[in-house]
Design a protein around this motif. Structure first.
Motif, mmCIF file in Angstrom:
data_model
loop_
_atom_site.group_PDB
_atom_site.id
_atom_site.type_symbol
_atom_site.label_atom_id
_atom_site.label_comp_id
_atom_site.label_asym_id
_atom_site.label_seq_id
_atom_site.Cartn_x
_atom_site.Cartn_y
_atom_site.Cartn_z
ATOM 1 N N ARG A 175 -3.059 3.969 4.575
ATOM 2 C CA ARG A 175 -2.287 2.733 4.523
ATOM 3 C C ARG A 175 -2.755 1.833 3.385
ATOM 4 N NH1 ARG A 175 -5.314 2.202 9.247
ATOM 5 N NH2 ARG A 175 -6.885 0.525 9.247
ATOM 6 N N PHE A 176 -3.912 2.151 2.784
ATOM 7 C CA PHE A 176 -4.414 1.421 1.623
ATOM 8 C C PHE A 176 -3.927 2.118 0.346
ATOM 9 C CE2 PHE A 176 -7.396 -1.650 3.373
ATOM 10 C CZ PHE A 176 -7.651 -1.132 4.646
ATOM 11 N N SER A 177 -3.358 1.336 -0.570
ATOM 12 C CA SER A 177 -2.924 1.879 -1.843
ATOM 13 C C SER A 177 -3.128 0.853 -2.942
ATOM 14 C CB SER A 177 -1.461 2.313 -1.788
ATOM 15 O OG SER A 177 -0.620 1.204 -1.535
ATOM 16 N N GLY A 178 -3.130 1.326 -4.178
ATOM 17 C CA GLY A 178 -3.325 0.458 -5.321
ATOM 18 C C GLY A 178 -2.236 0.642 -6.349
ATOM 19 N N SER A 179 -2.013 -0.402 -7.139
ATOM 20 C CA SER A 179 -1.051 -0.339 -8.220
ATOM 21 C C SER A 179 -1.465 -1.322 -9.301
ATOM 22 C CB SER A 179 0.361 -0.647 -7.730
ATOM 23 O OG SER A 179 0.443 -1.961 -7.195
ATOM 24 N N SER A 180 -0.822 -1.179 -10.459
ATOM 25 C CA SER A 180 -1.168 -2.052 -11.573
ATOM 26 C C SER A 180 0.036 -2.235 -12.478
ATOM 27 C CB SER A 180 -2.336 -1.450 -12.361
ATOM 28 O OG SER A 180 -2.743 -2.297 -13.398
ATOM 29 N N SER A 181 0.207 -3.456 -12.979
ATOM 30 C CA SER A 181 1.282 -3.752 -13.914
ATOM 31 C C SER A 181 0.859 -4.929 -14.779
ATOM 32 C CB SER A 181 2.571 -4.089 -13.168
ATOM 33 O OG SER A 181 3.601 -4.428 -14.071
ATOM 34 N N GLY A 182 0.839 -4.693 -16.088
ATOM 35 C CA GLY A 182 0.424 -5.761 -16.990
ATOM 36 C C GLY A 182 -0.979 -6.226 -16.683
ATOM 37 N N ASN A 183 -1.135 -7.520 -16.464
ATOM 38 C CA ASN A 183 -2.468 -8.073 -16.208
ATOM 39 C C ASN A 183 -2.759 -8.229 -14.721
ATOM 40 O OD1 ASN A 183 -0.830 -10.247 -15.558
ATOM 41 N ND2 ASN A 183 -2.272 -11.753 -16.367
ATOM 42 N N THR A 184 -1.991 -7.533 -13.882
ATOM 43 C CA THR A 184 -2.160 -7.658 -12.431
ATOM 44 C C THR A 184 -2.386 -6.306 -11.771
ATOM 45 O OG1 THR A 184 -0.747 -9.619 -12.377
ATOM 46 C CG2 THR A 184 -1.114 -8.469 -10.292
ATOM 47 N N ALA A 185 -3.463 -6.240 -11.004
ATOM 48 C CA ALA A 185 -3.714 -5.100 -10.128
ATOM 49 C C ALA A 185 -3.457 -5.565 -8.702
ATOM 50 C CB ALA A 185 -5.144 -4.615 -10.270
ATOM 51 N N SER A 186 -2.981 -4.666 -7.868
ATOM 52 C CA SER A 186 -2.659 -5.042 -6.496
ATOM 53 C C SER A 186 -3.180 -4.013 -5.508
ATOM 54 C CB SER A 186 -1.146 -5.191 -6.314
ATOM 55 O OG SER A 186 -0.636 -6.221 -7.136
ATOM 56 N N LEU A 187 -3.679 -4.532 -4.410
ATOM 57 C CA LEU A 187 -4.051 -3.706 -3.264
ATOM 58 C C LEU A 187 -2.986 -3.936 -2.203
ATOM 59 C CD1 LEU A 187 -6.170 -1.993 -1.670
ATOM 60 C CD2 LEU A 187 -7.099 -4.188 -0.871
ATOM 61 N N THR A 188 -2.399 -2.874 -1.693
ATOM 62 C CA THR A 188 -1.378 -2.980 -0.664
ATOM 63 C C THR A 188 -1.859 -2.289 0.600
ATOM 64 O OG1 THR A 188 0.403 -3.057 -2.307
ATOM 65 C CG2 THR A 188 1.012 -2.456 -0.050
ATOM 66 N N ILE A 189 -1.682 -2.978 1.703
ATOM 67 C CA ILE A 189 -1.967 -2.388 3.012
ATOM 68 C C ILE A 189 -0.626 -2.284 3.739
ATOM 69 C CG2 ILE A 189 -3.307 -2.521 5.129
ATOM 70 C CD1 ILE A 189 -5.208 -4.452 3.675
ATOM 71 N N THR A 190 -0.208 -1.062 4.005
ATOM 72 C CA THR A 190 1.085 -0.820 4.644
ATOM 73 C C THR A 190 0.860 -0.557 6.128
ATOM 74 O OG1 THR A 190 1.918 0.132 2.572
ATOM 75 C CG2 THR A 190 3.145 0.610 4.602
ATOM 76 N N GLY A 191 1.325 -1.494 6.950
ATOM 77 C CA GLY A 191 1.056 -1.384 8.380
ATOM 78 C C GLY A 191 -0.349 -1.870 8.703
#
Lengths: 121, 109
Positions: free
Chosen positions: B60-76
């Motif tokens: 349920r933990f995932s990561g992403s990145s775009s430009g100058n922003t990294a994001s941690l997403t928790i799904t559920g």
């Protein structure tokens, strides 16, 4: 199993010195870069220092440069942080952390349990 | 020196999805590492590289990145995900230093 165990923390007066140690096991120590990271009570994480696997490359945060010295003994699987001219603001839990990664990024994949350094008169 | 900026606090309802962003110039060049820290415990790596999870970290933990922003997403999000989350990256000024974000306190409602 990878283990990192810090020791050496304690209470010290401002201007004093302290030496922290980190005993590593469960991996080929000299193949990994190592770091010290600290956390002021109730606050966030602050990177302190880095040392390459051979010990030939070292970096420090500006806040500790000239006062702290990182070193490693690969024969003893040990990492150290000599802290001199300690200030009240150096009070923190100090963690040793193993680094992995490459050209596009790094990460601290294993951490010790931390050792508390308190600088107070 | 480079800085990484995180929102101080975020909340999510149990079972919902939450995204925790981290902003910084160095993230245009380097992937972030993400750490979970619960009270009285050492930080725990949860996401590294482009979007990789260490062994034992739920998917349920995932990561992403775009430009100058990294994001941690928790799904559920689960109750046990309530913790502080920190991002880290290299300093982009070329001096090999490392920086942490200020941390985001996640509350699961």
């Amino acid at each position: 199993e990878v283990q990192l165990v810090e020791s050496g923390g304690g209470l010290v007066q401002p201007g004093g010195s302290l030496r922290l140690s980190c005993a590593a096991s469960g991996f080929i120590f000299d193949s990994y870069e190592m770091n010290w990271v600290r956390q002021t009570p109730g606050k966030g994480l602050e990177w302190v220092s880095y040392i390459s696997g051979s010990g030939s490359t070292i970096y420090y945060a500006d806040s500790v440069k000239g006062r702290f010295t990182i070193s490693r003994d690969n024969a003893k699987n040990s990492l150290s942080l000599q802290m001199n001219s300690l200030r009240v603001e150096d009070t923190a839990v100090y963690y040793c952390a193993r680094e992995d990664g490459g050209e596009v990024g790094f990460w601290f994949d294993y951490w010790g349990q931390g050792t508390l350094v308190t600088v107070s008169s | 020196s480079s800085e990484l900026t995180q929102d101080p606090a975020v909340s999510v309802a149990l079972g919902q999805t939450v995204r925790i962003p981290c902003h910084g110039d160095s993230l245009r060049t380097y992937y972030a590492g993400w750490y979970q820290q619960k009270p009285g415990q050492a930080p725990l790596l949860v996401i590294y590289g482009k979007d990789n999870r260490p062994s034992g970290i739920p998917d349920r933990f995932s990561g992403s990145s775009s430009g100058n922003t990294a994001s941690l997403t928790i799904t559920g999000a689960q109750a046990e995900d309530e913790a502080d989350y920190y991002c880290t990256s290299r300093d982009s000024s070329g001096n090999h230093l490392k920086v942490f974000g200020g941390g985001t306190k996640l509350t699961v409602l």
